[in-house]
Design a protein around this motif. Structure first.
Motif, PDB file in Angstrom:
ATOM      1  N   PRO A 290      33.283  27.166  39.322  1.00 46.65           N
ATOM      2  CA  PRO A 290      33.966  28.302  39.103  1.00 46.65           C
ATOM      3  C   PRO A 290      33.320  29.563  39.437  1.00 46.65           C
ATOM      4  CG  PRO A 290      33.170  27.250  37.210  1.00 46.65           C
ATOM      5  CD  PRO A 290      32.789  26.495  38.181  1.00 46.65           C
ATOM      6  N   VAL A 291      34.079  30.521  39.811  1.00 46.61           N
ATOM      7  CA  VAL A 291      33.356  31.921  40.148  1.00 46.61           C
ATOM      8  C   VAL A 291      34.076  32.987  39.411  1.00 46.61           C
ATOM      9  CG1 VAL A 291      32.745  31.056  42.294  1.00 46.61           C
ATOM     10  CG2 VAL A 291      34.865  32.333  42.053  1.00 46.61           C
ATOM     11  N   VAL A 304      39.778  33.758  45.841  1.00 48.33           N
ATOM     12  CA  VAL A 304      39.506  33.252  44.294  1.00 48.33           C
ATOM     13  C   VAL A 304      41.113  33.432  43.764  1.00 48.33           C
ATOM     14  CG1 VAL A 304      38.705  33.898  42.061  1.00 48.33           C
ATOM     15  CG2 VAL A 304      37.439  34.336  44.098  1.00 48.33           C
ATOM     16  N   ARG A 305      41.296  32.053  43.441  1.00 49.26           N
ATOM     17  CA  ARG A 305      42.806  31.894  42.807  1.00 49.26           C
ATOM     18  C   ARG A 305      42.559  32.130  41.226  1.00 49.26           C
ATOM     19  NH1 ARG A 305      43.894  26.464  45.048  1.00 49.26           N
ATOM     20  NH2 ARG A 305      41.703  26.342  44.869  1.00 49.26           N
ATOM     21  N   GLN A 306      43.178  33.071  40.613  1.00 47.52           N
ATOM     22  CA  GLN A 306      43.085  33.412  39.140  1.00 47.52           C
ATOM     23  C   GLN A 306      43.421  32.276  38.411  1.00 47.52           C
ATOM     24  OE1 GLN A 306      41.209  36.378  38.999  1.00 47.52           O
ATOM     25  NE2 GLN A 306      42.624  37.408  37.836  1.00 47.52           N
ATOM     26  N   GLY A 307      42.510  31.740  37.675  1.00 45.25           N
ATOM     27  CA  GLY A 307      42.651  30.731  36.491  1.00 45.25           C
ATOM     28  C   GLY A 307      42.611  29.442  37.034  1.00 45.25           C
ATOM     29  N   GLY A 310      38.518  30.517  39.431  1.00 46.97           N
ATOM     30  CA  GLY A 310      37.871  31.644  38.948  1.00 46.97           C
ATOM     31  C   GLY A 310      38.605  32.721  38.472  1.00 46.97           C
ATOM     32  N   TYR A 311      37.881  33.866  38.329  1.00 47.14           N
ATOM     33  CA  TYR A 311      38.696  35.062  37.941  1.00 47.14           C
ATOM     34  C   TYR A 311      38.252  36.178  38.770  1.00 47.14           C
ATOM     35  CZ  TYR A 311      40.925  32.447  34.332  1.00 47.14           C
ATOM     36  OH  TYR A 311      41.478  31.560  33.411  1.00 47.14           O
ATOM     37  N   THR A 312      38.799  37.388  38.976  1.00 47.95           N
ATOM     38  CA  THR A 312      38.479  38.515  39.482  1.00 47.95           C
ATOM     39  C   THR A 312      38.625  39.657  38.880  1.00 47.95           C
ATOM     40  OG1 THR A 312      40.445  39.293  40.685  1.00 47.95           O
ATOM     41  CG2 THR A 312      38.895  37.607  42.120  1.00 47.95           C
ATOM     42  N   GLN A 327      35.653  33.863  30.996  1.00 46.03           N
ATOM     43  CA  GLN A 327      36.793  33.189  31.483  1.00 46.03           C
ATOM     44  C   GLN A 327      36.598  32.034  32.402  1.00 46.03           C
ATOM     45  OE1 GLN A 327      39.226  36.247  32.408  1.00 46.03           O
ATOM     46  NE2 GLN A 327      40.873  35.658  30.965  1.00 46.03           N
ATOM     47  N   ALA A 328      35.686  32.233  33.444  1.00 50.29           N
ATOM     48  CA  ALA A 328      35.267  31.169  34.421  1.00 50.29           C
ATOM     49  C   ALA A 328      34.605  30.189  33.760  1.00 50.29           C
ATOM     50  CB  ALA A 328      34.660  31.936  35.383  1.00 50.29           C
ATOM     51  N   ALA A 329      33.784  30.411  32.924  1.00 50.08           N
ATOM     52  CA  ALA A 329      33.098  29.188  32.171  1.00 50.08           C
ATOM     53  C   ALA A 329      33.905  28.252  31.535  1.00 50.08           C
ATOM     54  CB  ALA A 329      31.909  29.817  31.064  1.00 50.08           C
TER      55      ALA A 329
END
Length: 351
Positions: A290-291, A304-307, A310-312, A327-329
């Motif tokens: 995850p990023v 990066v696709r939210q949720g 990963g999260y941006t 959130q990524a964790a």
């Protein structure tokens, strides 16, 4: 036909790693690909190039002063095409190319209008950009890494529309994964392992990352942050010296093979203020990590696709970056894919 990939030196950065990946693609297609280093000396990039490619050293002190040596070297070559992906190297390549009638394929390393220049370094780069504005029209073709970069180049350099093409970077996932195989876990502490791979430079936003990590630690007390990258500039040395949480923050320095870190981390973080194309993000995602990434370049939202993987978040916002990291964790079961690179189109550019 032989393709000559030009390098300023043998230091290994993102653009240089992409050059090697592109060279491998041409070589797999049966092309004769060689590397030409404009300077002398040694560096970590040599192990990426040899023994797969011929590597010739011109021994100049700087890329600009290499022009006479490069001209003598290229005059001896027949049926050649040169490739450059650094602004100052491009000046040498296009100068020699125009003189000898040798086509030059140019790859833009960054958004021309967004270099985050500072002080005398900024003056130097503005001069280089001005010279490139004069020389770039003579290139065979100019590769922009994203459509936004292409539009920026058309505006900044006033180039004809058909001179600049959009071609996202390749990802040599086989090489990345193979480089991590059999390597020991480089992390020496338990807990959630956050990782960033970048030289400690203002454009990479490491100062923002340190602030964000301090916020993350308030709720994730077992978290650690490892930063892999050079710390040998005054800016970096000052930032490292001022880092407060040295128990949980580790500056691991430059690593010729950063992929074991990517394989064994829990969350990969891209904190950049500016990127041409986030290659390191793609490499970390080879390991289905995850990023948490800043939207330092629009293409990040395509990667990066939210949720999902990963999260941006915006750049220069420690609170937002901390939230994305936390959130990524929580994400698991990730399977990353990347399909933005068009290999056939790339090969056609050299025809």
């Amino acid at each position: 036909m032989a393709y000559y990939f030009l390098l300023a030196d043998l230091s290994c950065g993102g653009s240089e790693r992409v050059s090697v990946s592109l060279a491998r693609i041409l070589q797999r297609r049966g092309a004769d690909v060689r590397f030409v280093c404009l300077s002398g000396g040694d560096g970590e990039l040599r192990q990426w190039i040899e023994p797969d490619f011929q590597l010739d050293m011109l021994g100049a002190r700087r890329a600009i002063t290499s022009i006479p040596a490069l001209k003598r070297y290229m005059r001896r070559q027949s049926g050649a095409v040169m490739f450059s992906t650094r602004e100052h190297v491009t000046i040498a390549a296009l100068t020699v190319g125009r003189s000898l009638g040798i086509p030059v394929v140019v790859r833009l390393p960054n958004m021309p209008s967004n270099q985050l220049y500072r002080g005398l370094t900024g003056l130097k780069w503005r001069i280089i950009r001005g010279v490139n504005k004069h020389l770039l029209p003579s290139a065979k073709v100019i590769i922009a890494q994203t459509e936004d970069m292409r539009q920026d180049a058309l505006r900044c350099y006033r180039l004809p529309d058909d001179k600049v093409v959009t071609l996202c970077n390749p990802l040599d996932s086989h090489f990345v994964k193979k480089s991590a195989e059999g390597q020991p876990d480089p992390f020496d502490r338990p807990g959630t392992r956050f990782l960033a791979v970048c030289n400690v430079h203002y454009s990479k936003g490491v100062d923002v990352l340190l602030k964000a990590f301090a916020i993350v630690r308030q709720s994730m007390t077992d978290a650690t942050l490892t930063i892999v990258g050079r710390t040998d500039t005054p800016y970096a040395e000052s930032l490292v010296a001022g880092a407060e949480d040295k128990e949980h923050v580790r500056f691991a320095g430059f690593q010729g093979n950063p992929y074991p870190f990517m394989r064994h981390c829990d969350v990969f973080v891209l904190s950049s203020r500016m990127e041409g194309f986030p290659n390191v993000l793609l490499e970390a995602m080879c390991f289905d990590k995850p990023v948490a990434a800043t939207r330092c370049v629009p293409v990040v939202d395509q990667i990066v696709r939210q949720g999902v993987n990963g999260y941006t978040c915006p750049t220069d916002d420690p609170e937002a970056l901390a939230a994305s990291m936390a959130q990524a964790a929580t994400l698991s079961g990730i399977h990353n894919t990347y399909d933005l690179f068009d290999e056939e189109r790339f090969v056609a550019l050299f025809a």
